[in-house]
Write a protein that holds these residues in place. Structure first.
Motif, PDB file in Angstrom:
ATOM      1  N   LYS A 166       0.837  -1.205   0.000  1.00  0.00           N
ATOM      2  CA  LYS A 166       0.000   0.000   0.000  1.00  0.00           C
ATOM      3  C   LYS A 166       0.866   1.248   0.000  1.00  0.00           C
ATOM      4  N   ASN A 167       1.953   1.231   0.810  1.00  0.00           N
ATOM      5  CA  ASN A 167       2.858   2.372   0.819  1.00  0.00           C
ATOM      6  C   ASN A 167       3.526   2.564  -0.540  1.00  0.00           C
ATOM      7  N   SER A 223      -1.454   9.773   4.957  1.00  0.00           N
ATOM      8  CA  SER A 223      -1.185   8.360   4.748  1.00  0.00           C
ATOM      9  C   SER A 223      -0.811   7.724   6.078  1.00  0.00           C
ATOM     10  N   HIS A 224      -0.932   6.398   6.151  1.00  0.00           N
ATOM     11  CA  HIS A 224      -0.483   5.662   7.323  1.00  0.00           C
ATOM     12  C   HIS A 224       0.946   5.177   7.087  1.00  0.00           C
ATOM     13  N   LEU A 225       1.832   5.525   7.997  1.00  0.00           N
ATOM     14  CA  LEU A 225       3.242   5.189   7.892  1.00  0.00           C
ATOM     15  C   LEU A 225       3.658   4.325   9.072  1.00  0.00           C
ATOM     16  N   VAL A 226       4.570   3.398   8.844  1.00  0.00           N
ATOM     17  CA  VAL A 226       5.062   2.576   9.938  1.00  0.00           C
ATOM     18  C   VAL A 226       6.208   3.312  10.622  1.00  0.00           C
ATOM     19  N   ARG A 247      12.243   4.212   0.515  1.00  0.00           N
ATOM     20  CA  ARG A 247      10.991   4.507  -0.174  1.00  0.00           C
ATOM     21  C   ARG A 247       9.952   5.068   0.774  1.00  0.00           C
ATOM     22  N   PHE A 248       8.932   5.689   0.191  1.00  0.00           N
ATOM     23  CA  PHE A 248       7.845   6.263   0.977  1.00  0.00           C
ATOM     24  C   PHE A 248       7.155   5.185   1.810  1.00  0.00           C
ATOM     25  N   GLY A 249       6.821   5.529   3.034  1.00  0.00           N
ATOM     26  CA  GLY A 249       6.106   4.591   3.896  1.00  0.00           C
ATOM     27  C   GLY A 249       6.640   4.508   5.306  1.00  0.00           C
ATOM     28  N   SER A 294      -7.356   1.175 -11.156  1.00  0.00           N
ATOM     29  CA  SER A 294      -7.686   0.454  -9.926  1.00  0.00           C
ATOM     30  C   SER A 294      -6.966   1.059  -8.728  1.00  0.00           C
ATOM     31  N   GLN A 295      -5.723   1.524  -8.931  1.00  0.00           N
ATOM     32  CA  GLN A 295      -4.991   2.161  -7.839  1.00  0.00           C
ATOM     33  C   GLN A 295      -5.626   3.485  -7.435  1.00  0.00           C
ATOM     34  N   LEU A 296      -6.100   4.228  -8.418  1.00  0.00           N
ATOM     35  CA  LEU A 296      -6.780   5.485  -8.112  1.00  0.00           C
ATOM     36  C   LEU A 296      -8.049   5.240  -7.305  1.00  0.00           C
ATOM     37  N   LYS A 297      -8.800   4.209  -7.689  1.00  0.00           N
ATOM     38  CA  LYS A 297     -10.010   3.880  -6.947  1.00  0.00           C
ATOM     39  C   LYS A 297      -9.663   3.467  -5.524  1.00  0.00           C
ATOM     40  N   TRP A 298      -8.575   2.686  -5.388  1.00  0.00           N
ATOM     41  CA  TRP A 298      -8.159   2.253  -4.052  1.00  0.00           C
ATOM     42  C   TRP A 298      -7.760   3.442  -3.189  1.00  0.00           C
ATOM     43  N   LEU A 299      -7.023   4.406  -3.765  1.00  0.00           N
ATOM     44  CA  LEU A 299      -6.595   5.570  -3.008  1.00  0.00           C
ATOM     45  C   LEU A 299      -7.791   6.366  -2.494  1.00  0.00           C
ATOM     46  N   LYS A 300      -8.770   6.572  -3.365  1.00  0.00           N
ATOM     47  CA  LYS A 300      -9.945   7.340  -2.963  1.00  0.00           C
ATOM     48  C   LYS A 300     -10.774   6.584  -1.925  1.00  0.00           C
TER      49      LYS A 300
END
Length: 425
Positions: free
Chosen positions: A43-44, A107-110, A185-187, A61-67
């Motif tokens: 997801k990150n 966003s959710h980050l670890v 990387r981002f996350g 599909s990624q855009l739909k998931w993000l929204k």
């Protein structure tokens, strides 16, 4: 949570990770580590690809998931309104996200420990790259200098912090270490090490730790601007707690009594001897498991009703919030849920048996009058639709009944590290 150092060859095994006692028939020097997740997560990666101008454009599909996963849970909406961020601002932010996924600025980050040990105290580093106003690729901290970090469950203003983000190489950091951080990387949200006598940053963000906790990171300009203009008294809870340097003496309020240091002499063997047998007893007691799950939802709902009716400053809110957070650990630890007798009447009878009565304090804070007073802070509005629910936001949304089943350790292990291995928090 283990964070790899650049020259890692070994790992440091903290006591909190020892869940099974040493073998009785094998004397070899090795351990088995069960890896639950590897970060950055998929997801990150998707979110990072979307914000990084150099990465390929997201698919439909990624855009739909993000929204679909973008909107704040009711818990976080309530928290931001308590800080003075109006419902109008939040609605405008949601409407922008619906029109374009590019407007998603949270966003959710670890959370991980600083593997370099050279980040300035009280600040964080957020991995990855984003585009600036002109679409130029920049390090996250160059574009977003401040973020709001919170962690589920977030029921009180003290469960969030406004933190500065490192966007350029600190003077005390080597070029090699800075290059390593910039390659991530981002996350990830990398927490700096605390000063002596200072509660750790993860602990200051909703009593979190670094064993896999996910932190909500909000960097939406309109939300931060609304927060900056707010005159709400709860904003003081967003400040990081530093030890006082006046005359070299620490202020009593700056030293956490709830975040104890790690006993380096504890090998972990004494704590893990009965781990399996205790776990078996707990999981075989089906009745108590069901009762505990029901109690989690009951405490969450009752606490939110108090917040909606009286605001965050009401004395009972802190008591119920503490009880709810403790209830999440009932299935993992032998904890006792404590509540003053006066609040027992607000909990259903069939779940009261796992609550222990404690004397009421006379400090004037625990005022339980059910008058019609309401929160006067700017931006706060009651959310009646959530009074019957029990949904929190552990990742992109989870039920507290499910969250209680999380078997990850939440024991704080301090900031010990190894020069030639991994660093743990």
């Amino acid at each position: 949570m283990l964070t790899k150092k650049m020259s890692a060859k070994n790992i440091e095994l903290p006591p909190s990770m020892v869940k099974v006692s040493p073998s009785r028939c094998c004397n070899e020097d090795w351990v088995v580590i069960v890896i639950k997740n590897v970060f950055p997560s998929k997801k990150n990666w998707k979110t990072g690809n979307f914000h990084d101008p150099n990465e390929k454009d997201p698919s439909v599909s990624q855009l739909k998931w993000l929204k679909r996963t973008a909107e704040f849970s009711d818990m976080y909406q309530r928290l931001f309104r308590g800080f003075g961020v109006s419902k109008k601002v939040l609605d405008r932010y949601y409407n922008q996200m619906k029109r374009s996924a590019a407007a998603i600025k949270h966003s959710h980050l670890v959370g991980v420990a600083d593997p370099t040990g050279q980040l300035p105290p009280g600040k964080v580093f957020i991995s990855g790259y984003v585009g600036d106003k002109r679409g130029v690729r920049r390090l996250f901290g160059e574009v977003h200098t401040k973020v709001i970090l919170s962690r589920s469950p977030a029921l009180l203003p003290s469960d969030a912090k406004l933190l500065e983000v490192v966007g350029s190489k600190p003077p005390q950091m080597t070029r090699e270490n800075w290059k390593h951080l910039c390659s991530l990387r981002f996350g990830l949200v990398v927490f700096s090490r605390p000063l002596d006598g200072m509660p750790s940053l993860p602990y200051q963000v909703g009593e979190g730790d670094l064993d896999g906790d996910l932190f909500l990171c909000v960097f939406a300009p309109m939300v931060l601007q609304s927060l900056d203009k707010s005159k709400c008294g709860a904003k003081k809870e967003l400040k990081v707690r530093f030890p006082s340097t006046a005359n070299g003496v620490l202020s009593r309020e700056d030293v956490s009594t709830d975040d104890p240091p790690v006993d380096s002499t504890d090998s972990g063997s004494s704590r893990c001897l009965d781990f399996l047998s205790d776990a078996q007893k707990k999981f075989l007691d089906v009745y108590h498991l069901a009762t505990q799950s029901a109690l989690i939802g009951e405490l969450y709902s009752t606490c939110n009703k108090k917040i909606d009716k009286h605001g965050f400053d009401h004395g009972d809110v802190e008591l119920l919030s503490r009880a709810y957070k403790d209830s999440l650990d009932l299935k993992k630890h032998c904890l006792t849920i404590e509540l003053p007798t006066k609040l027992h009447g607000e909990i259903r009878k069939n779940v009261r048996k796992v609550i222990k009565s404690v004397p009421e304090t006379n400090d004037g804070q625990n005022n339980s009058t059910d008058d019609d007073s309401s929160e006067d802070d700017e931006g706060y509005q009651s959310d009646k639709s959530d009074q019957s629910g029990a949904k929190t936001d552990n990742d992109e949304g989870s039920d507290p009944k499910v969250a209680a089943n999380d078997d990850s350790s939440d024991e704080s292990t301090g900031t010990s590290g190894s020069e030639d291995g991994y660093i743990d928090y």
